[in-house]
Write a protein that holds these residues in place. Sequence first.
Motif: not given
Lengths: 316, 266
Positions: A104-131
Motif C-alpha cells: 500500500a505504501v509502495f503504491l501511494t508514494e511516487d516510486f514508479l511511473p503511474t502506468q507501472v503502478q496501474t499495472v501493479l494494482v491490477f496484478f495485486v487485484e488479480l490475486l483476489a480473482a483466482i478461485p
Amino acid sequence: MTLTLKQSHAIAKPRSPVDRQLDRGFVWMTQVFALAIAGVLIWITLEVLIAAFPAMQTFALGFLTSTDWNPVKDQYGALPQIFGTLASSFLALLLAIPVGLGVAVFLTEDFLPTQVQTVLVFFVELLAAIPSVVYGLWGIFVLIPLLRAPAGWLHSHLGWFPLFSTPLSGPGMLPAGVILAIMILPTIAAISRDALVAVPKELKQAALGLGATPWETILLVMLPAAFSGIVGAIMLALGRAMGETMAVTMLIGNSNTITASILAPANTISSLLANQFAEAKGLQVSALMYAALVLFFLTLLINILAEMLVRRVQKI
Amino acid sequence: MTGLTFAAAAIALVPLIAVISYVLIQGVSQLNFNAFTQLTPPPGVPGGGFANAILGTLLMVGLGACLAVPVGVMAAVFLSEFGGGTSLASWIRFATNVLSGVPSIVVGVFAYGVVVLTTGGFSAIAGGFALAILMLPIIARTTEESLKLIPNEVRQAAVGLGATNMQTVFWVVLPAALPAILTGVMLAISRAAGETAPLIFTALFTQFWPRSILEPTPSLSVLIYNFATVPFKNQQALAWSASLVLIVLVLFTSVISRWATHRKTY
C-alpha cells in the motif's frame, strides 16, 4: 447547478394521472428491489437461526466450550473449530499485514511511473480473482512440499517451543495460514491504499516542510492519519479469512483437536461445514447450522465494524 | 525503508506468478480435445474429460444471473436515481456491503435450508440460488457506480423532453450505462463460476450430464475439489486442466471488465 433526476422531474411538465401512477409504481418497484437486498440478509439470519434451534436447545452455550464432535453419539461441541478459525485467521493476518501495508505504501508514494503502478494494482487485484479451490489445489501439490524443509528445520531446532512442537506431516495450520495470507493480501493492500490516498496532501507537505524525512512522514504522519481506514482494511481481511472455506479445507488437515503447534493439523468451522454437510442427518444438521451461525455472527460483527471504519475514511 | 516496500511489492507478486505459471504448466500439458467433449471418468479409469462440469457450471451461473441481475440492477437504479442521499439508501448500501462479506459457505448453508430441505434433494436450482445471493451485492454495487458516471444533464435533457422516470431510466440512463453494467455482471459471473463452497452441498456432483435442474449437477470448481484429494493420477490431471479452464475464464472476464469500465459513453 446540477439537479438529481427527482428534482429535474419536479420542474417538468405535468402529466396525466395514469402516467403519474405508473411512474410512481415504477419508483416504488425499484425501492422494493433495493429493500430485497437487506431482506436477503435478514432472511439468511432467520433461516440459519431457526435451523440451528434444536441444537441450541440441546447443547446451549456448552456447544462453544465442548471439544467433542461425535456424530455417532450425537454429541457436538465446536471449540476446536472455533479455535482453528481464529488461529488460522490470525496467523494469516500476521503474515499478510506487513506485506500488504508495504504494498500500500509502495503504491501511494511516487516510486514508479503511474502506468507501472496501474499495472501493479491490477496484478495485486488479480490475486483476489483466482478461485479459492485453485489455491487449494496449488497448496496441496506445491505449497505443502515447499514448506516441508523449513518446517522440519523449525521443528528440529526450535521443537522445545510450543508453536513448533510437532513435525509437519503434510496438511496443517501453517500451510492453511500461508494460503489465507495470500488470499487476503489484496484486501489489505487495496483498502489501505485507498485510506492512504484519502489523507489530505497538505498534511504530507506540512510534515516535509517542517524538515521530516520522507520515511518519518510516512511512519509518523501518513500511517497514523490513515489509521482507522487501515484498521478497517485489516478487519475486512480478517472477516474474509474467517469465512474462507475451500483452500483451508484442502490444506488444514481437518483434525478436531486443539494444539499449540502451528505445524499440526487443525480444523475450522467452514471446513467442518464443507466436510460434513452433504452427509449429515437429523441433529447433526442442526449442530452444523449452529456452527454456521457462530461463524456468521463472528464475520458479521467484524464486517460491520470494518464497514463503519472504512466509511469514516471515505467521508473525509 | 524504500527497499522494504519494494520487497513487499515483489513478495506480493510471487504467489500470483507461482500459482498462474504452475496451473499453466500442469494444465496445458494435460489439456486435450476430449476434456471439452467427454464425461468425467470414474476412479481409476483413464481418459475422459469434464464437459458435463463445464455445462453444469454454465447452467448454475446462468440460473444465478437470471435471479440476481434484475434485482441487483433495479436496486442500483433506486440507489442512484431515486434514493439518493436518503438514510434508507445509505442503509441499503450498508446492507449490500455486509451481504458481500457473508462467508460463501454460510450462503451455502442458507441455500441448503431454503431449497434443498424444501425440495427434498440436491439440485442445480439450489446451487443457482446460492450463487445468485453471492452475485447480488457485486451487481448492485457495480451498477450503482456505473449509473453515477452518467452526467445529470443527460437525465435533465430526457425529463425536459417530457420523459417519465421510467422512460428516462429504461431509454436513456440504463442504455448509456449498459457497457459498464454488463462488465459488472461479467465480474459477478466470473466470481460465481469460481465459487465452490456453496455448491458442495447444494448442487453436489455427478459423473453424468446435467439432465434436469432438479437433480444433482456437476461443476468445474467442485470437480477440482473432489479430484484434488483422490490418489488417482488421471483425476488429478483433470483437476489441473479444469483449474486452467476456470482461471482462463475468470481472468479473461476480469481483464475485459477492467478494460471496458475505463471507456465512457459520455
